[in-house]
Design a protein around this motif. Structure first.
Motif, PDB file in Angstrom:
ATOM      1  N   PRO A  38     -81.020  -6.239  12.006  1.00  0.00           N
ATOM      2  CA  PRO A  38     -79.728  -5.716  11.570  1.00  0.00           C
ATOM      3  C   PRO A  38     -79.533  -5.865  10.072  1.00  0.00           C
ATOM      4  CG  PRO A  38     -79.456  -7.118  13.470  1.00  0.00           C
ATOM      5  CD  PRO A  38     -80.869  -7.288  13.017  1.00  0.00           C
ATOM      6  N   PHE A  39     -78.755  -4.969   9.538  1.00  0.00           N
ATOM      7  CA  PHE A  39     -78.498  -4.959   8.111  1.00  0.00           C
ATOM      8  C   PHE A  39     -77.247  -5.804   7.831  1.00  0.00           C
ATOM      9  CE2 PHE A  39     -75.250  -2.229   6.141  1.00  0.00           C
ATOM     10  CZ  PHE A  39     -75.597  -2.260   4.806  1.00  0.00           C
ATOM     11  N   PRO A 148     -74.474  -6.454  15.978  1.00  0.00           N
ATOM     12  CA  PRO A 148     -75.408  -6.062  14.921  1.00  0.00           C
ATOM     13  C   PRO A 148     -75.124  -4.644  14.426  1.00  0.00           C
ATOM     14  CG  PRO A 148     -76.457  -5.846  17.054  1.00  0.00           C
ATOM     15  CD  PRO A 148     -75.095  -6.433  17.310  1.00  0.00           C
ATOM     16  N   VAL A 149     -75.275  -4.452  13.143  1.00  0.00           N
ATOM     17  CA  VAL A 149     -75.170  -3.109  12.570  1.00  0.00           C
ATOM     18  C   VAL A 149     -76.502  -2.860  11.875  1.00  0.00           C
ATOM     19  CG1 VAL A 149     -73.895  -1.647  10.967  1.00  0.00           C
ATOM     20  CG2 VAL A 149     -72.718  -3.480  12.178  1.00  0.00           C
ATOM     21  N   ASN A 163     -76.200   3.505  15.428  1.00  0.00           N
ATOM     22  CA  ASN A 163     -76.199   2.055  15.580  1.00  0.00           C
ATOM     23  C   ASN A 163     -76.027   1.663  17.036  1.00  0.00           C
ATOM     24  OD1 ASN A 163     -76.477   0.619  13.099  1.00  0.00           O
ATOM     25  ND2 ASN A 163     -74.630   1.651  12.416  1.00  0.00           N
ATOM     26  N   LYS A 164     -75.108   2.381  17.709  1.00  0.00           N
ATOM     27  CA  LYS A 164     -74.798   2.030  19.085  1.00  0.00           C
ATOM     28  C   LYS A 164     -76.031   2.214  19.978  1.00  0.00           C
ATOM     29  CE  LYS A 164     -71.284   2.887  22.454  1.00  0.00           C
ATOM     30  NZ  LYS A 164     -70.279   3.830  22.884  1.00  0.00           N
ATOM     31  N   ASN A 168     -78.054  -0.662  22.134  1.00  0.00           N
ATOM     32  CA  ASN A 168     -78.340  -0.597  23.573  1.00  0.00           C
ATOM     33  C   ASN A 168     -79.827  -0.735  23.858  1.00  0.00           C
ATOM     34  OD1 ASN A 168     -75.730  -0.387  24.292  1.00  0.00           O
ATOM     35  ND2 ASN A 168     -75.707   1.864  24.269  1.00  0.00           N
ATOM     36  N   TYR A 169     -80.628  -0.003  23.073  1.00  0.00           N
ATOM     37  CA  TYR A 169     -82.072  -0.064  23.325  1.00  0.00           C
ATOM     38  C   TYR A 169     -82.591  -1.491  23.155  1.00  0.00           C
ATOM     39  CZ  TYR A 169     -81.905   5.031  22.752  1.00  0.00           C
ATOM     40  OH  TYR A 169     -81.618   6.348  22.861  1.00  0.00           O
ATOM     41  N   ILE A 170     -82.112  -2.135  22.088  1.00  0.00           N
ATOM     42  CA  ILE A 170     -82.639  -3.479  21.822  1.00  0.00           C
ATOM     43  C   ILE A 170     -82.150  -4.457  22.891  1.00  0.00           C
ATOM     44  CG2 ILE A 170     -82.705  -5.383  20.152  1.00  0.00           C
ATOM     45  CD1 ILE A 170     -82.709  -3.238  17.942  1.00  0.00           C
ATOM     46  N   GLN A 171     -80.928  -4.226  23.352  1.00  0.00           N
ATOM     47  CA  GLN A 171     -80.415  -5.079  24.431  1.00  0.00           C
ATOM     48  C   GLN A 171     -81.296  -4.910  25.690  1.00  0.00           C
ATOM     49  OE1 GLN A 171     -76.250  -4.497  25.053  1.00  0.00           O
ATOM     50  NE2 GLN A 171     -75.994  -6.630  25.615  1.00  0.00           N
TER      51      GLN A 171
END
Ligand SMILES: Nc1ncnc2c1ncn2[C@@H]1O[C@H](COP(=O)(O)OP(=O)(O)OP(=O)(O)O)[C@@H](O)[C@H]1O
Length: 704
Positions: A38-39, A148-149, A163-164, A168-171
């Motif tokens: 995340p940035f 996270p953004v 971002n959303k 989701n993918y990372i979750q």
């Protein structure tokens, strides 16, 4: 399950979407996605009371109730305004879009959590289009407290990856793969530095439970990143050492001792002695020396270079020293010749302006070994220049020479028992590189530092004046000249505006000539457009004290040594970089007199320009100046950083994370010392080599 699987293995990612993510973000495998950090984070761990809101609070989260909702007409259309209240005060929530739907869904007097960007207008606070959720709903979703953004824009790419989506993918990825994430550091290292496990660090860097957990996760990931870079660099160095054989200078003989005992005009500083020892140790081992000698301006690198060359001569080798400009080569030649006067050592100089006849003589002397030391510019890199037995090459001011030139010197080495070997290389630089950066950048070089100035030096007094004070500066120059001192007056010459700068220089020269008329005053002028011989002539007049003022461009920036010059005036100082200013200032303060540096600038100064001038006024320590320079310009502008990978780091920052860097480097050193076999696994990627080694060694034994 394996993290090297393509991201199509993650729930919700179709083949088409995966292709899009790859083209837009370069993410291919699950591992790539997991390492897309995340940035920034939306911090919803904190709650604010309305009375504590500040006009400069940015995003805030508040618990309260809506007490009233109304539609307010405005010029075009209307806005929906809800009065929101907590125990401490009242504020407004505002919507411009979707008003009807929002109005219908909001409940009066029910507890809500609202979150959004705070507006402050006429003493009133409001949040336009807040995220709003009933407290009962909010409580069910505790895990999203810090969100996270991944990019500053909601839509990360033109093709609409948001971002959303990534969240989701990372979750999903973490849910599917968490158990399979392998630890990459040994238990011992984890324990020593109290590092979070890799699994948890990855989980927490994407979905931190608190600020504290986030900091721990970032710390762990930074350590890992820096650790493997260091391991890689150090392994490379070790391999070079075992692979590259070098000449052995085992004797400290007649020449060295005679010079040291009879000729050395001063006692070496402790730093000079230490560095000399480091060099002597290198050249005694039979491996090839590739060493960087850093020393602040005026710290006395030349004498160290000379003593090193004498060591080579004592062992039957020749030596060369290469400078970036003709002026400097001449200066080195004069200094070396004077120091060695009366000794049976032949020194000569080769630059672009040496005539053919003399050149032939030099070539012959080098080939039959009669010439011991050759000083020169890059002219000595030419193929025609062949040494009988070159044992060491010293390069002054490496910022002007690239890796290519260094390798050209390698080819000029001598022979032992019929085998050709490259000469030892000593690179000298007066531009200090902060230690942490040097560690990351100069992986293939060993580093020595002269961190002490010869005794009796007075700190150069530095002041900043605006252009309008030029007359009083001229007056000051006259006073100093009356005391027998000499003065430099430097103008910027920057390539893009060369014609204008050149005009400035000439105008400056004219006005100085008017102010300091001949015959009372004599002025030298040196700039890049002059023929080398003319430059040298003017320079020599100044060196000999025949002229009192030297008007010049930055050609005099490096290495010029005129101890009687005690005033350095820099015109348009705001246009120079910090390290350049420091180099220029280093031209004075080289003798026993009090020296001065006057920085002239216009009133119009950028913030950065102000910081540069202020730094110069506040300190004369080259390392401190280099740190500031690094902060201002970032490592990208420093030499060598491009090749070193320090700019491609995913999470660590060589400037901000210097403490972690030092810890990571020390760990890498001790691991290599414990099992240097790691260094020989040169064809295996560093992470694999490390895992292989740590798995078979005792430090993994207590891992469950
Ligand atoms: N140990 C010492 N004691 C006293 N004077 C010294 C000592 N070492 C060097 N010097 C003198 O200090 C001056 C600066 O030394 P030198 O020219 O080698 O500096 P340098 O490190 O090359 O600096 P720069 O990069 O600015 O040229 C010279 O006049 C030299 O004779």
């Amino acid at each position: 399950m394996n993290l090297n699987y393509p991201i199509t293995y993650i729930k919700g990612i179709s083949v088409q979407r995966a292709a899009l993510i790859y083209t837009e973000l370069g993410i291919k495998t699950c591992n790539d996605l997991l390492n897309f950090f995340p940035f920034r984070y939306i911090d919803k761990t904190q709650f604010y009371a309305i009375k504590d809101l500040q006009p400069n609070s940015s995003e805030v989260q508040i618990v309260g109730k809506i007490t009233r909702i109304k539609s307010v007409a405005q010029k075009r259309g209307s806005r929906l305004v809800a009065t929101f209240q907590d125990v401490s005060g009242t504020m407004e929530l505002v919507w411009f879009k979707g008003q009807k739907w929002i109005k219908d869904s909001l409940k009066i007097n029910e507890p809500y959590v609202v979150y959004g960007k705070l507006n402050h207008y006429n003493g009133n606070f409001s949040i336009p289009h807040p995220e709003i959720e009933l407290v009962t709903e909010y409580k069910k979703k505790l895990q999203t407290k810090m969100q996270p953004v991944y990019s500053s824009t909601e839509k990360l790419t033109n093709s609409g990856i948001s971002n959303k989506m990534l969240r989701n993918y990372i979750q999903n990825l973490l849910q599917q793969f968490y158990d399979g994430i392998q630890e990459s550091l040994s238990q011992e290292v984890l324990d020593d530095f109290k590092l979070m496990k890799k699994k948890d660090a990855l989980l927490n860097v994407h979905f931190p439970k608190s600020q504290e957990n986030l900091a721990k996760a970032q710390n762990r990931l930074k350590f890992e990143e820096l650790f493997f870079i260091q391991l890689q660099l150090l392994r490379k160095k070790l391999i070079n050492k075992t692979k590259n054989k070098g000449f052995i200078f085992e004797t400290v003989g007649k020449v060295f001792n005679q010079f040291y005992n009879e000729k050395l005009p001063f006692e070496l500083t402790n730093a000079q002695k230490r560095v000399l020892k480091e060099i002597r140790k290198d050249v005694a081992t039979g491996t090839h020396m590739n060493r960087l000698l850093q020393g602040d301006v005026g710290s006395g690198k030349t004498i160290v270079a000379l003593l090193t060359m004498l060591l080579a001569i004592d062992n039957g080798f020749q030596a060369t020293i290469m400078a970036p400009t003709e002026i400097l080569a001449n200066q080195h030649y004069t200094a070396v010749s004077e120091l060695l006067e009366g000794m049976d050592i032949k020194v000569d100089i080769l630059t672009g302006s040496v005539k053919t006849k003399k050149r032939r003589e030099i070539h012959a002397g080098l080939e039959d070994g009669m010439l011991h030391i050759l000083v020169g510019t890059h002219a000595l890199l030419e193929d025609k220049v062949q040494f009988k037995n070159l044992g060491i090459a010293i390069i002054d001011e490496q910022h002007r020479f690239g890796v290519k030139q260094r390798s050209q010197l390698w080819k000029k080495g001598g022979k032992v028992e019929g085998f050709s070997l490259p000469p030892h290389i000593l690179v000298m630089t007066a531009t200090p590189i902060p230690r942490t950066l040097a560690m990351s950048v100069y992986g293939d070089l060993d580093i020595s530092v002269i961190d002490e100035l010869p005794p009796g030096r007075k700190e150069v007094k530095t002041i900043h004046r605006f252009d309008s004070n030029r007359l009083s500066v001229f007056k000051f120059m006259k006073d100093e000249i009356a005391k027998g001192r000499q003065v430099y007056l430097v103008y910027p010459l920057i390539e893009e505006s060369e014609a204008m700068d050149y005009k400035d220089l000439m105008d400056g020269y004219e006005s100085v000539s008017r102010e300091f008329p001949s015959p009372k005053y004599q002025i030298s002028i040196v700039h890049g457009k002059m023929k080398p011989a003319d430059k040298d002539f003017e320079m020599q007049r100044f060196v000999k004290g025949e002229t009192q003022i030297m008007v010049a461009t930055t050609v005099i920036e490096v290495g010029v040594n005129v101890p009687n010059a005690s005033v350095m005036i820099i015109e348009s100082a705001e246009r120079f970089g910090l390290s350049q200013l420091h180099q220029l200032r280093g031209r004075v303060g080289r003798g026993a007199d009090q020296s001065y540096c006057i920085l002239l600038s216009s009133y119009k100064l950028s913030e950065e320009g102000k910081t540069r001038l202020k730094t110069m006024v506040e300190t004369t320590d080259g390392f401190k100046i280099a740190e500031v320079d690094l902060k201002l310009r970032g490592p990208g502008n420093l030499m060598g950083t491009q090749q070193s990978g320090v700019l491609n780091m995913k999470i660590a920052d060589v400037v901000k994370d210097s403490k972690i860097l030092v810890a990571a480097r020390n760990t890498a050193i001790s691991i290599l010392q414990e099992d240097s076999n790691l260094s020989l696994e040169k064809n295996i990627p560093i992470k694999q080599a490390y895992t292989k080694m740590t798995k078979s060694s005792k430090i993994w034994s207590n891992i469950s």
